[in-house]
Design an enzyme around this catalytic site. Sequence first.
Site, PDB file in Angstrom:
ATOM      1  N   HIS A 147     -12.873   1.962   7.680  1.00 58.69           N
ATOM      2  CA  HIS A 147     -12.030   1.227   8.620  1.00 58.69           C
ATOM      3  C   HIS A 147     -12.771   0.990   9.935  1.00 58.69           C
ATOM      4  O   HIS A 147     -12.453   0.058  10.675  1.00 58.69           O
ATOM      5  CB  HIS A 147     -10.738   1.992   8.912  1.00 58.69           C
ATOM      6  N   ASP A 205       0.859  -1.184   0.000  1.00 55.57           N
ATOM      7  CA  ASP A 205       0.000   0.000   0.000  1.00 55.57           C
ATOM      8  C   ASP A 205       0.890   1.227   0.000  1.00 55.57           C
ATOM      9  O   ASP A 205       1.241   1.755   1.056  1.00 55.57           O
ATOM     10  CB  ASP A 205      -0.894  -0.030   1.244  1.00 55.57           C
ATOM     11  N   ASP A 246     -10.912  -4.756  -0.427  1.00 53.21           N
ATOM     12  CA  ASP A 246     -10.236  -3.895   0.531  1.00 53.21           C
ATOM     13  C   ASP A 246      -9.921  -4.756   1.751  1.00 53.21           C
ATOM     14  O   ASP A 246     -10.378  -5.910   1.854  1.00 53.21           O
ATOM     15  CB  ASP A 246     -11.130  -2.707   0.900  1.00 53.21           C
ATOM     16  N   LYS A 256      -8.735   2.153  -6.691  1.00 53.38           N
ATOM     17  CA  LYS A 256      -9.523   1.968  -5.486  1.00 53.38           C
ATOM     18  C   LYS A 256     -10.229   3.274  -5.132  1.00 53.38           C
ATOM     19  O   LYS A 256      -9.763   4.346  -5.509  1.00 53.38           O
ATOM     20  CB  LYS A 256      -8.644   1.472  -4.331  1.00 53.38           C
ATOM     21  N   HIS A 257     -11.410   3.204  -4.504  1.00 55.35           N
ATOM     22  CA  HIS A 257     -12.077   2.048  -3.905  1.00 55.35           C
ATOM     23  C   HIS A 257     -13.407   1.872  -4.616  1.00 55.35           C
ATOM     24  O   HIS A 257     -14.292   2.697  -4.439  1.00 55.35           O
ATOM     25  CB  HIS A 257     -12.279   2.272  -2.416  1.00 55.35           C
TER      26      HIS A 257
END
Length: 972
Positions: free
Chosen positions: A223, A112, A297, A210-211
């Site tokens: 998250h 990442d 993800d 992404k996303h």
Amino acid sequence: MKKNILAFLAIAFTLSLSAQRLDPLRTKDFVAQEIWVDSIMNSMSIDEKIGQLFMVQAYSNLDEKHERFINKMITKYHVGSLIFMQGTPEKQAILNNRYQDSAKVPLLIGFDGEWGLDMRLKNTYRFPWNMTLGAIRNDSLITKFGKHLGQHAKRIGIHVNFAPVIDVNVNPENPIIGNRSFGESKENVTAKAIAFIKGMQSEGVLANGKHFPGHGDTAADSHHTLPVLNFDAARLDSIELYPYKKTFDVGLASVMTAHLNIPSLEPNATLPTSLSKNVVTNLLQEKLGFQGLIITDGLNMKGATNYATSAQIDLAAIQAGNDLLLIPQDVPGSVALIKKALETKTLTEERLNFSVRKILKSKYWAGLHNYKPVLVENIEQDLNRVEDKLLHRELVKNSITLLKNINGNLPIRDLEKQKIAYVQLGDADNTAYVDMLKNYTKVDVVADKNLDGLITKLKPYNYVIIGFHKSNQHPWKSYKFTNKELVWLQEIAREKSVILDVFASPYSLLQVKSFANIEGLIVSYQNSKISQEVSAQILFGAITAKGKLPVSIGSEFKEGFGLTSTNLSRFEYTIPEAVGMSSIKLAAIDKMADTIINQKMAPGLQIFVARNGKVVLEKSYGYHTHDKKIPVKNSDIYDLASLTKILASLPLIMKAEEEQRIPLSASLRDILPSFSNSNKEKVTVKEVLSHFGRLKAWIPFYKDTQDSITGKNLATFYSSKKSNKFDIKVAENLFINHNYKDSIYKYIKEADQRERVGYKYSDLGYYIFKEALELQYDKPLDKLVDQNFYQSLGADRTTYLPLKKFHRNEIVPTEIDTYYRNQLLQGYVHDMGAAMLGGVGGHAGLFANANDVGKIMQMYLQKGFYGGKRYLKPETIDKFNHRYFSKEKVRRGLGFDKPQLNPRVKATCGCVSEESFGHSGFTGTYTWADPKSGLVYVFLSNRVYPNMDNRGLIRSNMRTKIQQVIQDAIIN
């Protein structure tokens, strides 16, 4: 709800008919690729195939227990991919090789690294965030950025980098995307994403969009929770999906599915889009035609984990159409559940094979069919290249955005008219910004604990630069003003001309209720050292502002808005490679400086190098004295000695010559009538400036004021206290009779001329020029040159009589004088004759730091132009930078020294052009400029410390040897 879904599917179906896309994972040698994939598929058991579906978190900063766990994942559960997290590049490379050795099928390594490997790894390079890049309008720079990230990833063994973020950030309150997005314009986001993808994938590293289907308009962080996007199908198609459709057309290799709740796509409110077949299979694959690798993800995120058990989530993700499970939380449980699903036919082996084949194709695409271990040697250096620094600077230079410029106040001009203060808001470091501002002119840092006190302190200033500095640690850090700061900003702006420079997200400006009183507004986006340095240079016109806002600031400043500023031809401060020079070769100067200090040729020194108007080296070495108590700083000033001739007297003589006040053809009696009827009356200005006027080299005037036996200063001439009679200060507690000045000029006038015609370097002519200039302009020499040149040049650290302007500790001591003034000379001119004139001489007396000397030399190099102002005509510079007596073997121009004609003379390194010019000084100073190479070189030292018998610097020719190193550092 059903109506929305049908409408969306209708739109998507229409798209699919017109956009049958090619497989982005298919390589040019696709026959060999298929053979490789088939050979592996045919040899794999069900367990091995299932293992390929997992990409497990691996750390290079954890203990052996973690390493054993990862090894178990690879050997027992046949995990086919790893995503490396925190650690160091060396350790990651070592572990990468170790884990690859354990794998039957080469591992696909993910990472990442949106703004570089620094996002996870220490000691690696950090580029700007996407929001910063979104302000750039030259997309070729974004392609280059992608290439650099691809090269870094490739070097450390990464095959898929989870970048770029292609979310369209239309919600300023988005807590997780924000600075990670290229902005709010779908067109700009798409253009940047395409440029990045092309760059990174050209280096053999899979990009990852992404996303999906779009995380840009949420006020929640997936998250921690499952964000809800209540948009209809048409809105999603027109904005969120727009970048995906376009990037699919250019071969985006992989997509990351987001954990979102989008009712118009998935009616089950508890089912994240990442686990929705409607989204992953029906929309992404079938309707949008995406054939690349689909990766979830992180499955450790609350947006997913709240749905079911970890194993159930992993199975659901595969059933939805994902190929690769990112950061699964229960591999053993998931393997068991997937195998059970295969047995019960809720998951077919055909479906399993479909994803495994894509994963293997990705591995082939990334070069894993020819796997080679990562070379650990020099990995840190390879991930922190000078090319990366160059690119970073270009990205920042092209991003910083000028939003407001009332009356064209930016860049700041007419420095002689400005009194500038800097005030900090925010809670992050501002050192690089303040230091760079001070490179251009005097800027005072003003602060107070309360607003009234601050406003009072700011009263003397007509310009206030307010820097708003917020953390640059990561893009999720708070970028907002406090209420107190907002009040202070408005109150200062109400009282003063204000430039607000924002080193934070442009969204911070949404808090500012009114910009009416803010005359200059700049968005610098990040508080990195480079951003601070570049932004300060834009303020002073060394660099032009080019960026455009990637997001709107209410109705005040719309997305895409940005003003262009003017380049004033002031110094830009950069790195050597930006001007075709080698940092490595210039580094040899450090060792030479160490030699100078260690062999006590001088206690310390400053070296300054610029090329083509760009400063590439500005460095101080050693200490003020050999006791090593005070280190030399770039701002410290030195006694320039004879550099005074070309930095003070000469520019004024040039000006006077342009105005025909002191023509070159004039004789000394013409410019100073007192020299009529002397043996020098017919000597011309041109001859004196060329050191061809048969003048003596110098006269030790001070010796005639001392006892011939004891050497003590005579009371007739000196007093320890100032009085009407003794009012010219020579040094600390030493004042000379003001009548002695007449004696000096009498001695000069009556001194015998040299009988031999030819070249002889002499100080005496500059005593005469001082008087002539002061007579012509009716002002003291120091005031004349300060008002006509230094103030507007921003040479605020260049001055005569420095103790009137600077603290003693800012002035480097020159000599411990035991022969005349009998004291340490610090802030008092070393030259005895100049001292007897009160410290202001035409030949000596000037103090400065290297940066300021460089400005004056650059003005000459730019044919009399600097900082948006013309000081001298180009033809004047050419006239004075010319040898008029070369046939008589005089190497000098008019005032300027020129390269030696006699090879045995070491005036220069012998490596500069005939067009070059400069001067040296007795105290250990030297400066040279070369129009051909574009170089300006300044060397300042106090080689006469502890006394002038210290001639090591002269004997060693170190100043010109360093000049040779600088010349040799030019690589193109």
